[in-house]
Structure formats: structure tokens, C-alpha cells
Design a protein around this motif. Structure first.
Motif, PDB file in Angstrom:
ATOM      1  N   PRO A 125      52.836  37.594  24.862  1.00 50.73           N
ATOM      2  CA  PRO A 125      53.707  37.736  23.696  1.00 50.73           C
ATOM      3  C   PRO A 125      55.035  37.033  23.911  1.00 50.73           C
ATOM      4  CG  PRO A 125      53.840  39.695  25.063  1.00 50.73           C
ATOM      5  CD  PRO A 125      52.828  38.791  25.715  1.00 50.73           C
ATOM      6  N   LYS A 126      55.875  36.991  22.916  1.00 55.87           N
ATOM      7  CA  LYS A 126      57.187  36.368  23.042  1.00 55.87           C
ATOM      8  C   LYS A 126      58.125  37.263  23.863  1.00 55.87           C
ATOM      9  CE  LYS A 126      60.768  34.085  20.288  1.00 55.87           C
ATOM     10  NZ  LYS A 126      60.595  32.764  20.914  1.00 55.87           N
ATOM     11  N   THR A 176      50.142  40.999  32.365  1.00 54.66           N
ATOM     12  CA  THR A 176      49.596  39.642  32.305  1.00 54.66           C
ATOM     13  C   THR A 176      50.174  38.887  31.135  1.00 54.66           C
ATOM     14  OG1 THR A 176      47.537  40.309  33.387  1.00 54.66           O
ATOM     15  CG2 THR A 176      47.490  38.269  32.100  1.00 54.66           C
ATOM     16  N   LEU A 177      50.662  37.668  31.415  1.00 54.91           N
ATOM     17  CA  LEU A 177      51.221  36.776  30.405  1.00 54.91           C
ATOM     18  C   LEU A 177      50.181  35.713  30.074  1.00 54.91           C
ATOM     19  CD1 LEU A 177      53.662  38.181  31.795  1.00 54.91           C
ATOM     20  CD2 LEU A 177      54.935  36.054  31.441  1.00 54.91           C
ATOM     21  N   VAL A 229      51.999  39.383  36.623  1.00 54.28           N
ATOM     22  CA  VAL A 229      53.168  39.800  37.391  1.00 54.28           C
ATOM     23  C   VAL A 229      52.828  41.170  37.980  1.00 54.28           C
ATOM     24  CG1 VAL A 229      55.644  40.225  37.333  1.00 54.28           C
ATOM     25  CG2 VAL A 229      54.626  38.579  35.744  1.00 54.28           C
ATOM     26  N   THR A 230      52.720  41.254  39.272  1.00 53.49           N
ATOM     27  CA  THR A 230      52.276  42.501  39.888  1.00 53.49           C
ATOM     28  C   THR A 230      53.459  43.388  40.252  1.00 53.49           C
ATOM     29  OG1 THR A 230      52.329  41.812  42.199  1.00 53.49           O
ATOM     30  CG2 THR A 230      50.407  41.139  40.903  1.00 53.49           C
ATOM     31  N   THR A 244      57.810  33.404  27.454  1.00 46.35           N
ATOM     32  CA  THR A 244      57.723  34.858  27.300  1.00 46.35           C
ATOM     33  C   THR A 244      58.873  35.482  28.069  1.00 46.35           C
ATOM     34  OG1 THR A 244      55.312  34.962  27.045  1.00 46.35           O
ATOM     35  CG2 THR A 244      56.402  36.929  27.890  1.00 46.35           C
ATOM     36  N   ARG A 245      59.618  36.349  27.382  1.00 48.19           N
ATOM     37  CA  ARG A 245      60.713  37.050  28.064  1.00 48.19           C
ATOM     38  C   ARG A 245      60.218  38.411  28.504  1.00 48.19           C
ATOM     39  NH1 ARG A 245      65.625  35.874  28.962  1.00 48.19           N
ATOM     40  NH2 ARG A 245      65.631  34.162  27.454  1.00 48.19           N
ATOM     41  N   LEU A 246      60.174  38.615  29.806  1.00 52.25           N
ATOM     42  CA  LEU A 246      59.704  39.862  30.390  1.00 52.25           C
ATOM     43  C   LEU A 246      60.898  40.701  30.828  1.00 52.25           C
ATOM     44  CD1 LEU A 246      57.502  41.745  31.593  1.00 52.25           C
ATOM     45  CD2 LEU A 246      57.635  40.367  33.680  1.00 52.25           C
TER      46      LEU A 246
END
Lengths: 116, 115
Positions: A8-9, A20-21, A78-79, A111-113
């Protein structure tokens, strides 16, 4: 239209969770890349893949994992082992993975996490 | 190893002002040099590139010349517009060897142009 999509964004994650991205491209490119962007630090390479079913660690691979089962897809996980995952993540692709001088990399929208 | 250093930002200019963003690099051999632009909330777009010494890359009024003697690739524009407000990244790609197309980026320079 050809291009790279990331979803997602915006993504929010609780500490300790894997996430997960997604990255998809319809440019028929062989090579794909994941970068991390932090304020004032430019982009740093996480993983790259020159061809399906093959990928290599970049400069900051610890705490991340990838797969490349299809040419058009290169998801990044990303773990919980990633100590500081809050960042802007950019996916890119190029015709192939060679260092050819005209081998331009095309970037997705990112994607901004955010880890809460 | 390879590295790219950009001038510190942010840079704030009035519309129609002259822009220079400095970029210097360290690399062995003969890298290719790039400028990328990132508009707010978006990914990066290639702005211009140069592949050998004394080459001048140009696009949308922006120019940069590959100067091997000073290991520089400064970005210039004669008259900036509000729409040029963005983050600008200098990057290099080392030709040949086993670099696998890896780009090495500078830290980025934020440009804000006021009307």
C-alpha cells in the motif's frame, strides 16, 4: 500504461510483527531493486534481483527478506528483526542487472511504513 | 568504495532565480553520473545523466556537466519555477565489473521555490 506499482501507499505495523510490501512491474524488466529512504540519508540498497529465482543482498539487508518467483513481482518482507523499520521504501526495476551505462532504473511511488 | 556528496540543504529560492546544487563523487574507474528528482509523496524520476567526462546532461532546463578533473556533477538551472520544488539526488553507477547496476546516491537536497 507501463510502470511500477507499490502497495500500500501507507502501512502501519505494530512492533514485533512482520509485514510484506508489494512491488509489481509490467515493463518486462529482468532486474528489480528495493531501496530504503530516510530523511537526510539518500537511498540505500536493501536487496536486488537480476533474474527470476535469484536475488542478492544489498548494503542494508539485515532484518529484511525478499522473493522473486515471478518476473513482474519482487515483494519485500520487513521482519521483526529489523530494529528501525520506519522509513520510506522504494522499489525500482531496470532492463537487466548489468552495469550498462544506459541501463536506467525506473522507480515506483513508494510505501511509507510506520511502526507504532 | 564509491560515494556521492551533495551540498547541504534545504535550498530556498525565489521564482526565476539561478539554481546550483553541488555534487562531488568518489569512485574508481569511470562511473556514469545521474541526477534524480523526487516530487512530494512520489518515487524518483531520472532528470538527466552523463556517461563520460565532459558530457553535459540536460532536461527541462536543468544541466549538469561531468567534470572528471574535479570529480563533480553540479546541477544548474537558469530560472527556477515553483514547480521545481522537490528533492534532488545525485547518483553514480560504476561502469563494468560486478556492480550489477547498483546506484550509489547522495543524501538528497531539498529545493523550495517561492513565488
Amino acid at each position: 500504461d507501463g510502470g511500477i506499482t507499490q502497495s500500500p501507499k501507507y502501512l502501519f505495523r505494530k512492533e514485533g510483527q512482520n509485514v510484506t510490501l508489494s512491488c509489481e512491474q509490467n515493463l518486462n524488466h529482468d532486474a528489480m531493486y528495493w531501496y530504503r529512504q530516510d530523511p537526510g540519508q539518500g537511498l540505500r540498497l536493501i536487496y536486488y534481483s537480476q533474474i527470476v529465482n535469484d536475488f542478492q543482498k544489498g548494503d542494508i539487508a539485515e532484518g529484511y527478506s525478499v522473493s522473486r518467483e515471478k518476473k513482474e513481482s519482487f515483494p519485500l518482507t520487513v521482519t521483526s528483526a529489523q530494529k528501525n523499520p520506519t522509513a520510506f521504501y522504494l522499489c525500482a526495476s531496470s532492463i537487466d542487472g548489468s552495469s550498462g551505462l544506459y541501463n536506467e532504473q525506473f522507480f515506483g511511488p513508494g510505501t511509507r511504513l510506520t511502526v507504532l | 568504495g564509491n560515494s556521492v556528496t551533495q551540498m547541504e540543504g534545504p535550498v530556498t529560492l525565489s521564482e526565476e532565480a539561478f539554481l546550483t546544487i553541488n555534487c562531488t563523487y568518489t569512485a574508481t574507474g569511470y562511473p556514469s553520473l545521474f541526477w534524480y528528482v523526487q516530487y512530494p509523496g512520489e518515487g524518483l524520476q531520472l532528470l538527466l545523466k552523463a556517461t563520460k567526462a565532459d558530457d553535459k546532461g540536460s532536461n527541462k532546463g536543468f544541466e549538469a556537466t561531468y567534470r572528471k578533473e574535479t570529480t563533480s556533477f553540479h546541477l544548474e538551472k537558469g530560472s527556477v519555477q515553483v514547480s521545481d520544488s522537490a528533492v534532488y539526488f545525485c547518483a553514480l553507477k560504476k561502469a563494468g565489473g560486478t556492480s550489477y547496476g547498483k546506484l550509489t546516491f547522495g543524501q538528497g537536497t531539498i529545493l523550495t521555490v517561492h513565488p
